[in-house]
Design an enzyme around this catalytic site. Structure first.
Site, PDB file in Angstrom:
ATOM      1  CE  LYS A 160       1.054   2.119  -5.222  1.00 57.53           C
ATOM      2  NZ  LYS A 160       0.740   1.978  -6.640  1.00 57.53           N
ATOM      3  NE  ARG A 200      -4.799   5.342  -8.228  1.00 52.39           N
ATOM      4  CZ  ARG A 200      -3.722   4.757  -8.747  1.00 52.39           C
ATOM      5  NH1 ARG A 200      -3.708   3.479  -8.994  1.00 52.39           N
ATOM      6  NH2 ARG A 200      -2.673   5.481  -9.032  1.00 52.39           N
ATOM      7  NE  ARG A 205       7.093   7.194 -11.926  1.00 52.58           N
ATOM      8  CZ  ARG A 205       5.981   6.797 -11.297  1.00 52.58           C
ATOM      9  NH1 ARG A 205       5.970   5.668 -10.645  1.00 52.58           N
ATOM     10  NH2 ARG A 205       4.894   7.539 -11.310  1.00 52.58           N
ATOM     11  NE  ARG A 221       3.555   6.861 -15.268  1.00 51.90           N
ATOM     12  CZ  ARG A 221       3.105   6.377 -14.110  1.00 51.90           C
ATOM     13  NH1 ARG A 221       3.656   5.317 -13.584  1.00 51.90           N
ATOM     14  NH2 ARG A 221       2.110   6.966 -13.492  1.00 51.90           N
ATOM     15  NE  ARG A 242      -0.120   9.609 -10.953  1.00 52.05           N
ATOM     16  CZ  ARG A 242       0.954  10.013 -11.636  1.00 52.05           C
ATOM     17  NH1 ARG A 242       0.859  10.945 -12.566  1.00 52.05           N
ATOM     18  NH2 ARG A 242       2.119   9.467 -11.423  1.00 52.05           N
TER      19      ARG A 242
HETATM   20  P1  ADP Z   1       0.717   6.135  -9.998  1.00 51.57           P
HETATM   21  O1  ADP Z   1       0.828   5.092  -8.922  1.00 51.57           O
HETATM   22  O2  ADP Z   1       1.998   6.817 -10.293  1.00 51.57           O
HETATM   23  O3  ADP Z   1      -0.423   7.075  -9.811  1.00 51.57           O
HETATM   24  P2  ADP Z   1      -0.493   4.200 -11.772  1.00 51.57           P
HETATM   25  O4  ADP Z   1       0.297   3.594 -12.843  1.00 51.57           O
HETATM   26  O5  ADP Z   1      -0.922   3.330 -10.641  1.00 51.57           O
HETATM   27  O6  ADP Z   1       0.390   5.413 -11.327  1.00 51.57           O
HETATM   28  O7  ADP Z   1      -1.833   4.874 -12.360  1.00 51.57           O
HETATM   29  C1  ADP Z   1      -1.789   5.781 -13.428  1.00 51.57           C
HETATM   30  C2  ADP Z   1      -3.184   6.361 -13.692  1.00 51.57           C
HETATM   31  O8  ADP Z   1      -4.107   5.298 -14.068  1.00 51.57           O
HETATM   32  C3  ADP Z   1      -3.855   7.021 -12.494  1.00 51.57           C
HETATM   33  O9  ADP Z   1      -3.436   8.354 -12.350  1.00 51.57           O
HETATM   34  C4  ADP Z   1      -5.347   6.910 -12.881  1.00 51.57           C
HETATM   35  O10 ADP Z   1      -5.730   7.872 -13.835  1.00 51.57           O
HETATM   36  C5  ADP Z   1      -5.412   5.551 -13.543  1.00 51.57           C
HETATM   37  N1  ADP Z   1      -5.733   4.484 -12.568  1.00 51.57           N
HETATM   38  C6  ADP Z   1      -4.900   3.477 -12.166  1.00 51.57           C
HETATM   39  N2  ADP Z   1      -5.517   2.678 -11.279  1.00 51.57           N
HETATM   40  C7  ADP Z   1      -6.764   3.175 -11.098  1.00 51.57           C
HETATM   41  C8  ADP Z   1      -7.877   2.818 -10.287  1.00 51.57           C
HETATM   42  N3  ADP Z   1      -7.842   1.751  -9.472  1.00 51.57           N
HETATM   43  N4  ADP Z   1      -9.001   3.572 -10.373  1.00 51.57           N
HETATM   44  C9  ADP Z   1      -9.063   4.622 -11.174  1.00 51.57           C
HETATM   45  N5  ADP Z   1      -8.052   5.041 -11.955  1.00 51.57           N
HETATM   46  C10 ADP Z   1      -6.912   4.339 -11.926  1.00 51.57           C
END
Ligand code: ADP
Length: 194
Positions: free
Chosen positions: A13, A88, A127, A133, A144
């Site tokens: 995405k 989320r 990845r 990362r 996650r």
């Molecule tokens: P991925 O899709 O691989 O989990 P993201 O880059 O979207 O990675 O998010 C990385 C981290 O950032 C998440 O594991 C969380 O800790 C935090 N995070 C991102 N978006 C949110 C959100 N909407 N609410 C709470 N935490 C978030």
């Protein structure tokens, strides 16, 4: 155009969201990217979220919602945005509805990247090796995905009920998924002008 991309980690995405944002000249607003940048810059926000990101847990709703509220009210988001990684949780989805209602805007489409856990896990591990990362440890990845099923998947049903959910076959190639999205957005455009 106000778009949302929704789906598990590894569903591609982020890649598609970036491309759509570039094509339409609107910002790609990705909470994960914003949090990681804050960690790298060592800001107050960064210090606060660093251990949370490393564990794979979610950043608290109040903090995340405030961040998005501010980001979406920035001038560059006036003509639209592609929101990635937010909402989320149900509380975040409700907050987003309120925010958009407050500025008399709505979501045009919710792109749902549908993918099995097996493929998602395989892609994230790949990845992790390629990009290194910091939050792509095996433990954080598993956490996650579990949180995705517990807290984020119920939001998919909420958006399905709006009739604006666009389900995508996220197990295909980047080009194939991109074509599927372009087609869906074109139909959407025709609907808007009809
Ligand atoms: P991925 O899709 O691989 O989990 P993201 O880059 O979207 O990675 O998010 C990385 C981290 O950032 C998440 O594991 C969380 O800790 C935090 N995070 C991102 N978006 C949110 C959100 N909407 N609410 C709470 N935490 C978030």
């Amino acid at each position: 155009m106000n778009l949302l991309v929704l789906g598990p980690q590894g569903s591609g995405k982020g890649t598609q969201a970036k491309r759509i944002a570039d094509d339409h000249g609107i910002p790609h607003v990705a909470t994960g990217d914003i949090f990681r940048a804050a960690v790298e810059e060592g800001t107050e926000l960064g210090k606060r979220v660093e251990p949370i990101l490393a564990s794979g847990e979610l950043v608290p709703d109040d903090l995340t919602i405030a961040l998005i509220r501010e980001r979406l009210s920035a001038p560059d988001a006036a003509n639209g945005f592609v929101l990635d990684g937010f909402p989320r949780t149900l509380a975040q989805a409700e907050a987003l509805d309120e925010m958009l209602a407050g500025i008399e805007r709505g979501l045009d489409a919710i792109l749902f990247f549908d993918l099995s856990d097996a493929i998602a896990t395989e892609r994230i591990h790949r990845r992790a090796v390629e990009e290194g990362r910091a939050d792509d440890t095996p433990e954080a990845i598993a956490r996650r995905l579990a949180i995705y099923h517990e807290q984020t998947e119920p939001i998919v049903e909420r958006y399905r009920a709006t009739g604006k959910l666009v389900p995508l076959h996220a197990d295909r190639s980047i080009g194939e998924v991109a074509a599927e999205i372009s087609e869906a957005l074109e139909l959407l455009g025709e609907g808007a002008t009809a």
